[in-house]
Design a protein around this motif. Structure first.
Motif, PDB file in Angstrom:
ATOM      1  N   TYR A 116       1.105  -1.276   0.026  1.00 51.27           N
ATOM      2  CA  TYR A 116       0.032  -0.334   0.144  1.00 51.27           C
ATOM      3  C   TYR A 116       0.580   1.105  -0.152  1.00 51.27           C
ATOM      4  CZ  TYR A 116      -2.767   3.406   2.128  1.00 51.27           C
ATOM      5  OH  TYR A 116      -3.190   4.999   2.572  1.00 51.27           O
ATOM      6  N   ASN A 118       0.905   5.786  -0.028  1.00 51.58           N
ATOM      7  CA  ASN A 118      -0.330   6.946   0.319  1.00 51.58           C
ATOM      8  C   ASN A 118       0.032   8.044  -0.851  1.00 51.58           C
ATOM      9  OD1 ASN A 118      -1.936   8.769   1.365  1.00 51.58           O
ATOM     10  ND2 ASN A 118      -1.001   8.548   3.496  1.00 51.58           N
ATOM     11  N   SER A 124      -2.962   8.055   5.860  1.00 51.49           N
ATOM     12  CA  SER A 124      -3.796   7.265   5.887  1.00 51.49           C
ATOM     13  C   SER A 124      -3.469   5.565   5.965  1.00 51.49           C
ATOM     14  CB  SER A 124      -4.862   7.802   4.210  1.00 51.49           C
ATOM     15  OG  SER A 124      -5.838   6.393   4.482  1.00 51.49           O
ATOM     16  N   THR A 126      -4.878   1.581   5.185  1.00 45.11           N
ATOM     17  CA  THR A 126      -6.385   1.012   4.506  1.00 45.11           C
ATOM     18  C   THR A 126      -6.250  -0.629   5.897  1.00 45.11           C
ATOM     19  OG1 THR A 126      -5.696   1.554   2.444  1.00 45.11           O
ATOM     20  CG2 THR A 126      -7.029  -0.943   2.500  1.00 45.11           C
ATOM     21  N   THR A 147       2.169  11.166   4.044  1.00 51.40           N
ATOM     22  CA  THR A 147       2.569  11.197   2.494  1.00 51.40           C
ATOM     23  C   THR A 147       3.304  10.789   1.671  1.00 51.40           C
ATOM     24  OG1 THR A 147       0.889  13.603   2.561  1.00 51.40           O
ATOM     25  CG2 THR A 147       2.226  12.947   0.586  1.00 51.40           C
ATOM     26  N   PRO A 168      -9.821   3.407   3.525  1.00 49.36           N
ATOM     27  CA  PRO A 168      -9.116   4.165   5.121  1.00 49.36           C
ATOM     28  C   PRO A 168      -9.477   3.669   6.756  1.00 49.36           C
ATOM     29  CG  PRO A 168      -8.810   5.474   3.278  1.00 49.36           C
ATOM     30  CD  PRO A 168     -10.510   4.263   3.221  1.00 49.36           C
ATOM     31  N   GLN A 177     -12.175  10.722   3.653  1.00 48.31           N
ATOM     32  CA  GLN A 177     -11.241  10.059   2.351  1.00 48.31           C
ATOM     33  C   GLN A 177     -12.503   9.176   1.778  1.00 48.31           C
ATOM     34  OE1 GLN A 177      -7.817   8.470   4.282  1.00 48.31           O
ATOM     35  NE2 GLN A 177      -7.138  10.236   4.784  1.00 48.31           N
TER      36      GLN A 177
END
Ligand SMILES: [Cu+2]
Length: 480
Positions: A116, A118, A124, A126, A147, A168, A177
């Motif tokens: 994953y 971001n 964030s 998941t 970020t 999220p 989100q």
């Protein structure tokens, strides 16, 4: 085939004017789509004009998200543009550029490996809602990455076949989100529900098995999402099915299987067919029920899932049927007959075996207070509020103190709903089987039995009305 209908108590389900008619309704028609009258307690639903559409959007084909394997998947959450309204671009937040995200599909026993990234401008992580995974893979709010940050998920699926979903889970930021597009289905299959033609139950598959992520949204005149992350809950004025406004789906003369997710921030749907034909409920959050049941209407709160069969074998060429929300008075999805006959199995009656959980070793009581507190406390990401011994059956009692409905969601285990007192005073058919989310209305007490059998570690219990969740209606606990 059972044919017991569920005629819900209209005192509990209807407030305001539920109107009939058009494909998109504006203003006063949108007064309500939840299952009780709690918003009479000072938090009325917003009545917003339908700025974007004027109610005149032509019907367009239902979008079907691409199906991808979560084995070796690169999953990126990033800003992008969604095509939702004709001739308009909607700035959105997207998983791998898709709205909604791709449907992940895997089998029990598969080793899921997801890298994953971001790509958002804020933290964030998941969460795999409904997946029974260890803490490191759960997407707990403590695991947010900033970020450009990444998280490597690696877990082996060991649970029943079900429709789960991913979205999220950063503290205080989940609502925005998810609302702006970050959500997708995650279908788990097993030896009972293989999704293959010729399987023992003969459940529809291929193009006759259709995921439906049903949510609401509001748009400004240029097509942008309108949103405010208010604790009282965000209610959009336009229904979307798989990111499609005003969708239709061509259907053969056949039985179809619909895998339904309520992806709303706050709205509860009360689903029915305009023809009065039954919805054959075969599953809930955690997979198949023990037997199918024919219902004329089914409720589904944020985060909950349904597995439903619909019999279109007598739907003629160009004849139509409509999936509706009875409370909002909204048309959600139009079915249009192709006239093509497709042979298939009949609707199965007996589905699977669900062993009831045994006598609980202890009882815990959870109050969902106001719009931001659980057991009187706003979420403390660093605290551990209680511990649960692995393997013990426990009775968890969910109580509301106003501002409901609260769709209560537990990470790390599934539960079995035992009783609902106050309000409708009953456990509905769609609340049977294995659940991970249950709607608790005001003046209600819902008792469930729960047993953590998969993993020790830190999880959360929270309200899935995302305004409440972001406001702090969440608690950490540890399975020990
Ligand atoms: Cu809540």
């Amino acid at each position: 085939m059972s044919s017991s209908n569920s005629t819900l108590n209209r005192r509990d389900f209807v407030r305001g004017a539920a109107t009939t008619g058009g494909a998109l309704l504006a203003g006063a028609a949108l007064a309500s789509c939840d299952t009780q009258g709690s918003h009479a307690n000072g938090h009325p639903f917003p009545v917003e004009p339908d700025l974007a559409t004027g109610g005149n959007i032509p019907r367009v084909p239902l979008r079907i998200p691409a199906v991808v394997s979560p084995v070796g998947l690169a999953l990126t959450a990033a800003p992008g543009v969604a095509s939702v309204l004709p001739g308009k671009a909607t700035p959105a937040l997207l998983y791998n550029g898709a709205f909604p995200g791709p449907t992940l599909s895997a089998r029990k026993g598969d080793r899921v490996t997801v890298n994953y990234t971001n790509g958002l401008s804020e933290p964030s992580i998941t969460h795999w809602h409904g997946m029974l995974v260890d803490h490191a893979n759960d997407g707990h709010p403590r695991q947010v990455v900033g970020t450009g940050g990444t998280h490597a998920y690696d877990f082996t699926i060991n649970q029943r076949a079900a429709l789960n979903w991913y979205h999220p889970h950063p503290h205080m930021l989940t609502g925005g989100q998810v609302y702006r597009g970050l959500a997708g289905g995650f279908i788990v299959r097993d030896e009972i529900d293989t999704g293959l033609v010729g399987n023992a139950l003969g459940l529809p598959t291929g193009t006759h098995e259709v995921p439906l992520i049903i949510r609401d949204a509001s748009f400004d005149s240029s097509g942008g999402f309108q949103f405010s992350n208010k604790s009282s809950g965000f209610f959009g004025n336009t229904p979307l099915v798989n990111g499609t406004v005003n969708a239709y789906l061509p259907v053969n003369k056949a039985i179809y299987r619909f895998r339904i997710l309520n992806g709303c921030n706050a709205r509860i749907w009360r689903l029915a067919l305009n023809t009065g034909a039954p919805l054959y409920l075969i599953g809930s959050d955690g997979g198949l029920l023990d037997r199918s049941v024919a219902l004329t209407e089914i409720g589904i709160g944020p985060g909950e899932r349904l597995d439903v069969l619909v019999d279109f074998r007598t739907l003629g060429t160009n004849a139509t049927a409509m999936l509706r929300c009875l409370d909002a008075g909204w048309d959600l999805l139009q079915f249009v007959g192709t006239g093509i006959s497709v042979l298939g199995a009949d609707i199965p009656t007996s589905l699977t075996t669900i062993a009831p959980l045994g006598a609980p070793k202890r009882t815990r009581r959870f109050t969902f207070d106001g719009m931001t507190r659980l057991n009187g406390k706003v979420y403390d990401i660093n605290a551990v509020e209680f511990t649960v011994p692995l393997g013990d059956v426990e009775r968890w009692v969910f109580v509301t103190n106003g501002n409901g409905p609260h769709p209560v969601h537990v990470h790390g285990a599934s539960f079995q709903v035992q009783t609902r007192t106050g309000g409708p005073g009953r456990v509905f058919d769609w609340e049977r089987g294995w659940k991970d989310t249950v709607v608790v209305n005001d003046r209600e007490t819902v008792e469930v039995l729960i047993q953590f059998v998969a993993h020790r570690g830190l999880y959360v219990l929270h309200c899935h009305q995302l305004g409440h969740e972001d406001g702090g209606m969440m608690a950490n606990f540890e399975v020990v």
